[in-house]
Design a protein around this motif. Structure first.
Motif, PDB file in Angstrom:
ATOM      1  N   VAL A 214       0.807  -1.219   0.000  1.00  0.00           N
ATOM      2  CA  VAL A 214       0.000   0.000   0.000  1.00  0.00           C
ATOM      3  C   VAL A 214       0.836   1.264   0.000  1.00  0.00           C
ATOM      4  CG1 VAL A 214      -1.942  -1.153   1.119  1.00  0.00           C
ATOM      5  CG2 VAL A 214      -0.208  -0.020   2.520  1.00  0.00           C
ATOM      6  N   GLY A 215       2.138   1.146   0.214  1.00  0.00           N
ATOM      7  CA  GLY A 215       2.992   2.329   0.208  1.00  0.00           C
ATOM      8  C   GLY A 215       4.451   1.942   0.114  1.00  0.00           C
ATOM      9  N   ILE A 216       5.249   2.770  -0.550  1.00  0.00           N
ATOM     10  CA  ILE A 216       6.679   2.521  -0.672  1.00  0.00           C
ATOM     11  C   ILE A 216       7.411   3.849  -0.573  1.00  0.00           C
ATOM     12  CG2 ILE A 216       6.786   2.678  -3.191  1.00  0.00           C
ATOM     13  CD1 ILE A 216       8.690   0.190  -3.045  1.00  0.00           C
ATOM     14  N   SER A 217       8.604   3.815   0.008  1.00  0.00           N
ATOM     15  CA  SER A 217       9.391   5.029   0.184  1.00  0.00           C
ATOM     16  C   SER A 217      10.867   4.681   0.066  1.00  0.00           C
ATOM     17  CB  SER A 217       9.100   5.670   1.546  1.00  0.00           C
ATOM     18  OG  SER A 217       9.800   6.900   1.684  1.00  0.00           O
ATOM     19  N   THR A 218      11.678   5.652  -0.345  1.00  0.00           N
ATOM     20  CA  THR A 218      13.096   5.421  -0.557  1.00  0.00           C
ATOM     21  C   THR A 218      13.925   6.475   0.161  1.00  0.00           C
ATOM     22  OG1 THR A 218      12.872   6.666  -2.616  1.00  0.00           O
ATOM     23  CG2 THR A 218      12.876   4.258  -2.791  1.00  0.00           C
ATOM     24  N   GLY A 219      15.078   6.035   0.704  1.00  0.00           N
ATOM     25  CA  GLY A 219      16.048   6.943   1.289  1.00  0.00           C
ATOM     26  C   GLY A 219      17.317   6.953   0.460  1.00  0.00           C
ATOM     27  N   CYS A 224      11.699   1.237   2.018  1.00  0.00           N
ATOM     28  CA  CYS A 224      10.744   0.663   2.962  1.00  0.00           C
ATOM     29  C   CYS A 224       9.366   0.586   2.302  1.00  0.00           C
ATOM     30  CB  CYS A 224      10.640   1.497   4.239  1.00  0.00           C
ATOM     31  SG  CYS A 224      12.101   1.480   5.308  1.00  0.00           S
ATOM     32  N   ALA A 225       8.532  -0.297   2.808  1.00  0.00           N
ATOM     33  CA  ALA A 225       7.185  -0.461   2.266  1.00  0.00           C
ATOM     34  C   ALA A 225       6.225  -0.804   3.391  1.00  0.00           C
ATOM     35  CB  ALA A 225       7.161  -1.550   1.201  1.00  0.00           C
ATOM     36  N   CYS A 234      11.657  -3.087   5.552  1.00  0.00           N
ATOM     37  CA  CYS A 234      12.697  -2.250   4.965  1.00  0.00           C
ATOM     38  C   CYS A 234      13.822  -3.124   4.429  1.00  0.00           C
ATOM     39  CB  CYS A 234      13.273  -1.268   5.993  1.00  0.00           C
ATOM     40  SG  CYS A 234      12.087  -0.031   6.601  1.00  0.00           S
ATOM     41  N   TRP A 235      14.624  -2.568   3.514  1.00  0.00           N
ATOM     42  CA  TRP A 235      15.767  -3.299   2.967  1.00  0.00           C
ATOM     43  C   TRP A 235      16.808  -2.278   2.500  1.00  0.00           C
ATOM     44  CZ3 TRP A 235      10.872  -3.003   1.001  1.00  0.00           C
ATOM     45  CH2 TRP A 235      10.703  -2.385  -0.238  1.00  0.00           C
ATOM     46  N   GLY A 236      18.049  -2.753   2.350  1.00  0.00           N
ATOM     47  CA  GLY A 236      19.136  -1.880   1.941  1.00  0.00           C
ATOM     48  C   GLY A 236      20.167  -1.719   3.038  1.00  0.00           C
TER      49      GLY A 236
END
Length: 398
Positions: A214-219, A224-225, A234-236
Motif C-alpha cells: 500500500v505504500g513505498i518510500s526510498t532513502g 521501505c514499504a 525495509c531493505w538496503g
C-alpha cells in the motif's frame, strides 16, 4: 503565518504548498532551491516567484550535488528550479535556475517524485517519465552511466504502468496498480530488494513481497514499504540500524521492522547527506544518524531508526536519542550484469564498479549544522565529474 497542506524537504531547503496552490520555500538556498530568484538564505518561508499554481511540490538534491525542486501545475505541467548538473530540471539546458521553468515535455502528469539527482513524473495512465542523472541506471530506460543522463523526460520502465513512484539517492521504486513493488538503479547496499547487490537499469521485482503493497518510500541507500496487513518492512543499508529490525546489517531483501507488524498506513524516508557524500539519513529535530521513518497508526506519530549509539539499538523510537555519528564499514560496490537481463531477472552480475563514487569514511559532521571554518556548500558546484562530484553549473536568472 502560512498554513500548508503539503510539505517536502530537500538537501538544503524545505517547501510547502499553501491553500490556492501557492508554493513557499525556505532554507540556506546555496543552489537556488527556494526559487525566489536569489541565492539568499531564508529562515522563514518565502513565496516561490511564479504566477503558476501547483497541486504538488517536491524537493530533492544532495549536499554534494546541490538541491532542486519541482512543482506540478494545475494543468498537469511540471516546472523545476535549482541546480541542473545532470539535467534534473528537465528543460534540456543543463543551466541552473533561480526561478521556476517548465520541463521540455508536453505530457500531462498527475504526480511527481524527486531523488538526489533525478526526477520522475506519472501520467494519468500510469506511464513513468524520468530525467536527470543516470549513473546507476536510476532513470529506468535500460541504460546506465552519467554519459546517459537525460536532460529531458524519457519513458522509463517501458511497457509498465505504476500507481506511485518513490526516488532515492541513486535508485527508484514504484508500485503497480495491484500493489507489486519494483525497484531499479543503484544496488550497492541491496536497496533494490531483489536479493542481489547488482545495479538494475530496468525495474526488478522486490523479493518476498506479495502484491497488495500500500505504500513505498526510498532513502539514500534504503527502501521501505507498508504491506497489505499494515506491517512495515525495509531493505538496503542497515549498518547503522536504519532498517529498524534490531540488527546492524544490510539486507538485500525486505526485513520486518520490529514493533511495526500492523497498524501502519504510511512510511517515509528522508535523504540528508553531509558534505563528504555520506548518506546516513538524519532528522534535524533530534540529530539522529540513521533513517527517519514517519508512520501513521495507533499510537505511532514519529519513529526514527537511529545509529549504533541509540540506546534502543536500532528499533523504532518515539523520543529523540542522544546524537551519534557512527557508521559501519562501507558496503561492497554493486555489480552490473555481465549480459543484458530481462525485467525481474536475478543475474549475479560481475565485479564492475557501480555508477556512484564510494562513500567517504571521513567522520560525519553534526546534522543540520556546518562545521566551523568549513567551506560553503556552493563550493561543490565546481568539483570535477571525474572525481565523482557534481559538474559545474551555468547559472541563469530566467
Amino acid at each position: 503565518s502560512q498554513v500548508f497542506r503539503l510539505v517536502t524537504a530537500g538537501s538544503a531547503e524545505g517547501c510547502g504548498l499553501a491553500q490556492g496552490g501557492v508554493a513557499y520555500c525556505w532554507g540556506s538556498n546555496p543552489w537556488a532551491g527556494v526559487g525566489d530568484g536569489t541565492l539568499d538564505t531564508h529562515p522563514t518561508p518565502v513565496a516561490v516567484r511564479t504566477t503558476e499554481r501547483f497541486t504538488q511540490i517536491a524537493a530533492g538534491g544532495s549536499f554534494a550535488s546541490g538541491s532542486f525542486a519541482c512543482g506540478l501545475g494545475v494543468d498537469g505541467g511540471v516546472s523545476c528550479w535549482g541546480v541542473d548538473s545532470w539535467g534534473q530540471l528537465g528543460d534540456s539546458s543543463q543551466e541552473a535556475r533561480t526561478l521556476p521553468g517548465p520541463i521540455s515535455d508536453s505530457h500531462s502528469f498527475t504526480s511527481i517524485a524527486l531523488g538526489s539527482e533525478h526526477a520522475c513524473a506519472l501520467t494519468a495512465g500510469g506511464e513513468a517519465y524520468c530525467w536527470g542523472a543516470n549513473g546507476s541506471g536510476q532513470i529506468g530506460d535500460g541504460t546506465h552511466g552519467y554519459s546517459n543522463s537525460r536532460s529531458t523526460p524519457v519513458r522509463a520502465a517501458e511497457g509498465m504502468t505504476f500507481a506511485s513512484l518513490a526516488l532515492g539517492g541513486s535508485h527508484s521504486c514504484g508500485l503497480t496498480t495491484d500493489g507489486t513493488a519494483y525497484c531499479w538503479g543503484a544496488n550497492d547496499s541491496g536497496q533494490l530488494g531483489d536479493g542481489t547487490t547488482t545495479n538494475r537499469p530496468i525495474p526488478s521485482p522486490v523479493t518476498g513481497l506479495a502484491p497488495g503493497i500500500v505504500g513505498i518510500s526510498t532513502g539514500g541507500f534504503q527502501s521501505c514499504a507498508v504491506t497489505q496487513g499494515g506491517g512495515a518492512v525495509c531493505w538496503g543499508d542497515g549498518l547503522s540500524g536504519q532498517l529498524g529490525d534490531g540488527a546492524y546489517e544490510s539486507s538485500s531483501t525486505p526485513v520486518a521492522v520490529s514493533g511495526l507488524a500492523s497498524g501502519v498506513t504510511a512510511i517515509g524516508l528522508e535523504i540528508v547527506e553531509n558534505g563528504d557524500g555520506e548518506a546516513p539519513v538524519r532528522i534535524c529535530m533530534s540529530e539522529i544518524a540513521g533513517t527517519l521513518a514517519v508512520t501513521i497508526g495507533p499510537g505511532l506519530l514519529l519513529n526514527g531508526f537511529g545509529g549504533k549509539g541509540d540506546p534502543l539499538r536500532g528499533r523504532p523510537r518515539r523520543a529523540p536519542a542522544d546524537p551519534r555519528r557512527l557508521r559501519g564499514p562501507r558496503p561492497r560496490a554493486a555489480a552490473w550484469p555481465t549480459t543484458p537481463a530481462s525485467r525481474g531477472s536475478a543475474s549475479t552480475g560481475s565485479t564492475a564498479s557501480a555508477g556512484r563514487a564510494p562513500r567517504s569514511t571521513t567522520p560525519a559532521r553534526p546534522a543540520c549544522t556546518r562545521a566551523a571554518g568549513s567551506a560553503s556548500p556552493t563550493a561543490a558546484r565546481g568539483s570535477s565529474p571525474s572525481s565523482g562530484g557534481p559538474r559545474p553549473n551555468r547559472w541563469t536568472r530566467r
